[in-house]
Design a protein around this motif. Structure first.
Motif, PDB file in Angstrom:
ATOM      1  N   ASN A  69       0.824  -1.209   0.000  1.00 33.29           N
ATOM      2  CA  ASN A  69       0.000   0.000   0.000  1.00 33.29           C
ATOM      3  C   ASN A  69       0.859   1.260   0.000  1.00 33.29           C
ATOM      4  OD1 ASN A  69      -2.078  -1.821   0.249  1.00 33.29           O
ATOM      5  ND2 ASN A  69      -2.726  -1.142   2.272  1.00 33.29           N
ATOM      6  N   GLN A  70       0.236   2.330  -0.447  1.00 29.40           N
ATOM      7  CA  GLN A  70       0.887   3.629  -0.397  1.00 29.40           C
ATOM      8  C   GLN A  70       1.102   4.005   1.076  1.00 29.40           C
ATOM      9  OE1 GLN A  70      -1.427   6.639  -2.296  1.00 29.40           O
ATOM     10  NE2 GLN A  70       0.209   8.149  -2.259  1.00 29.40           N
ATOM     11  N   GLY A  71       2.204   4.569   1.397  1.00 32.38           N
ATOM     12  CA  GLY A  71       2.489   4.984   2.767  1.00 32.38           C
ATOM     13  C   GLY A  71       3.327   4.000   3.554  1.00 32.38           C
ATOM     14  N   THR A  72       3.657   2.866   2.940  1.00 30.01           N
ATOM     15  CA  THR A  72       4.451   1.870   3.669  1.00 30.01           C
ATOM     16  C   THR A  72       5.820   2.416   4.054  1.00 30.01           C
ATOM     17  OG1 THR A  72       3.279   0.070   2.597  1.00 30.01           O
ATOM     18  CG2 THR A  72       5.396  -0.467   3.592  1.00 30.01           C
ATOM     19  N   GLY A  73       6.418   3.201   3.194  1.00 26.13           N
ATOM     20  CA  GLY A  73       7.718   3.802   3.510  1.00 26.13           C
ATOM     21  C   GLY A  73       7.643   4.682   4.740  1.00 26.13           C
ATOM     22  N   LEU A  74       6.547   5.433   4.858  1.00 27.94           N
ATOM     23  CA  LEU A  74       6.358   6.271   6.047  1.00 27.94           C
ATOM     24  C   LEU A  74       6.202   5.413   7.297  1.00 27.94           C
ATOM     25  CD1 LEU A  74       3.837   8.896   4.603  1.00 27.94           C
ATOM     26  CD2 LEU A  74       6.299   9.182   4.964  1.00 27.94           C
ATOM     27  N   THR A  75       5.465   4.313   7.153  1.00 29.83           N
ATOM     28  CA  THR A  75       5.245   3.416   8.288  1.00 29.83           C
ATOM     29  C   THR A  75       6.561   2.782   8.732  1.00 29.83           C
ATOM     30  OG1 THR A  75       3.035   2.958   7.439  1.00 29.83           O
ATOM     31  CG2 THR A  75       3.887   1.451   9.100  1.00 29.83           C
ATOM     32  N   VAL A  76       7.347   2.327   7.779  1.00 26.34           N
ATOM     33  CA  VAL A  76       8.630   1.711   8.100  1.00 26.34           C
ATOM     34  C   VAL A  76       9.566   2.739   8.742  1.00 26.34           C
ATOM     35  CG1 VAL A  76      10.698   0.643   7.088  1.00 26.34           C
ATOM     36  CG2 VAL A  76       8.407  -0.105   6.374  1.00 26.34           C
ATOM     37  N   THR A  77       9.565   3.952   8.237  1.00 24.52           N
ATOM     38  CA  THR A  77      10.397   5.004   8.826  1.00 24.52           C
ATOM     39  C   THR A  77       9.941   5.319  10.246  1.00 24.52           C
ATOM     40  OG1 THR A  77      10.768   5.935   6.621  1.00 24.52           O
ATOM     41  CG2 THR A  77      11.280   7.356   8.503  1.00 24.52           C
ATOM     42  N   ALA A  78       8.633   5.364  10.464  1.00 26.14           N
ATOM     43  CA  ALA A  78       8.108   5.571  11.817  1.00 26.14           C
ATOM     44  C   ALA A  78       8.566   4.446  12.738  1.00 26.14           C
ATOM     45  CB  ALA A  78       6.577   5.651  11.791  1.00 26.14           C
ATOM     46  N   GLY A  79       8.523   3.214  12.234  1.00 28.59           N
ATOM     47  CA  GLY A  79       9.009   2.089  13.024  1.00 28.59           C
ATOM     48  C   GLY A  79      10.477   2.225  13.368  1.00 28.59           C
ATOM     49  N   ALA A  80      11.273   2.681  12.402  1.00 28.55           N
ATOM     50  CA  ALA A  80      12.700   2.885  12.653  1.00 28.55           C
ATOM     51  C   ALA A  80      12.909   3.947  13.732  1.00 28.55           C
ATOM     52  CB  ALA A  80      13.408   3.281  11.362  1.00 28.55           C
ATOM     53  N   LEU A  81      12.114   5.004  13.696  1.00 27.08           N
ATOM     54  CA  LEU A  81      12.219   6.039  14.733  1.00 27.08           C
ATOM     55  C   LEU A  81      11.814   5.502  16.101  1.00 27.08           C
ATOM     56  CD1 LEU A  81      10.892   9.171  12.813  1.00 27.08           C
ATOM     57  CD2 LEU A  81      13.239   8.723  13.573  1.00 27.08           C
ATOM     58  N   ALA A 109       7.983  12.728  15.723  1.00 29.49           N
ATOM     59  CA  ALA A 109       8.230  12.511  14.294  1.00 29.49           C
ATOM     60  C   ALA A 109       7.633  11.181  13.850  1.00 29.49           C
ATOM     61  CB  ALA A 109       9.729  12.558  14.003  1.00 29.49           C
ATOM     62  N   ALA A 110       7.801  10.132  14.650  1.00 29.93           N
ATOM     63  CA  ALA A 110       7.226   8.825  14.310  1.00 29.93           C
ATOM     64  C   ALA A 110       5.703   8.918  14.235  1.00 29.93           C
ATOM     65  CB  ALA A 110       7.642   7.774  15.338  1.00 29.93           C
ATOM     66  N   PHE A 111       5.111   9.595  15.187  1.00 35.06           N
ATOM     67  CA  PHE A 111       3.649   9.760  15.215  1.00 35.06           C
ATOM     68  C   PHE A 111       3.173  10.520  13.967  1.00 35.06           C
ATOM     69  CE2 PHE A 111      -0.046  12.359  16.603  1.00 35.06           C
ATOM     70  CZ  PHE A 111      -0.971  11.333  16.713  1.00 35.06           C
TER      71      PHE A 111
END
Length: 147
Positions: A75-87, A138-140
């Motif tokens: 899905n669109q936004g997965t990169g944001l989700t993964v980055t949030a997880g990294a944070l 930032a993660a939120f």
């Protein structure tokens, strides 16, 4: 199902961010302004109480983000989700390496047994905590954008 995970994750991470923000910018400044030993005793009590709850909250948040990333991989936004997880991983590592050791000492202190540099140690904890709050905000924000 993905939408349920997204909403649950955003709510749980959002409330966690609110609690940590409140500790940094409301609770600790109030405790620091108390006369006598009240501030130190309040911080010790807060360290015991939140020290028991926050590890579960951080790990639960991280697990939910991981489930979201896997469930919505295409899905669109997965990169944001993964980055949030990294944070969130960064925030957990920061907590374990920088904040927990100070908190573990501080939660046992009383006016009779605290070290002479207890205020400096609490100020150091506060500075690390400000950085952690910025990281989880930032993660939120990334999770909200990804949803």
């Amino acid at each position: 199902m993905l939408e349920v995970i997204q909403v649950l994750t955003v709510v749980i991470v959002g409330v966690m961010v609110g609690v940590e923000f409140s500790v940094a910018f409301v609770v600790n400044p109030i405790l620091n302004a108390l006369p006598g030993d009240g501030g130190q005793l309040g911080r010790a009590h807060g360290g015991r109480m939140l020290g028991a709850v926050m590890p579960v909250w951080y790990i639960t948040s991280l697990v939910l983000v991981a489930i979201w990333a896997v469930a919505g991989w295409r899905n669109q936004g997965t990169g944001l989700t993964v980055t949030a997880g990294a944070l969130l991983i960064v925030s957990v590592v920061m907590s374990v390496l920088l904040l927990v050791p100070i908190n573990n000492r501080g939660k046992t202190w009383t006016p009779e047994n605290r070290p002479a540099d207890w205020k400096q140690q609490m100020n150091r904890w506060d500075r690390f905590h400000y950085v952690r709050v910025a990281v989880i905000i930032a993660a939120f924000a990334l999770l909200v954008a990804a949803a």
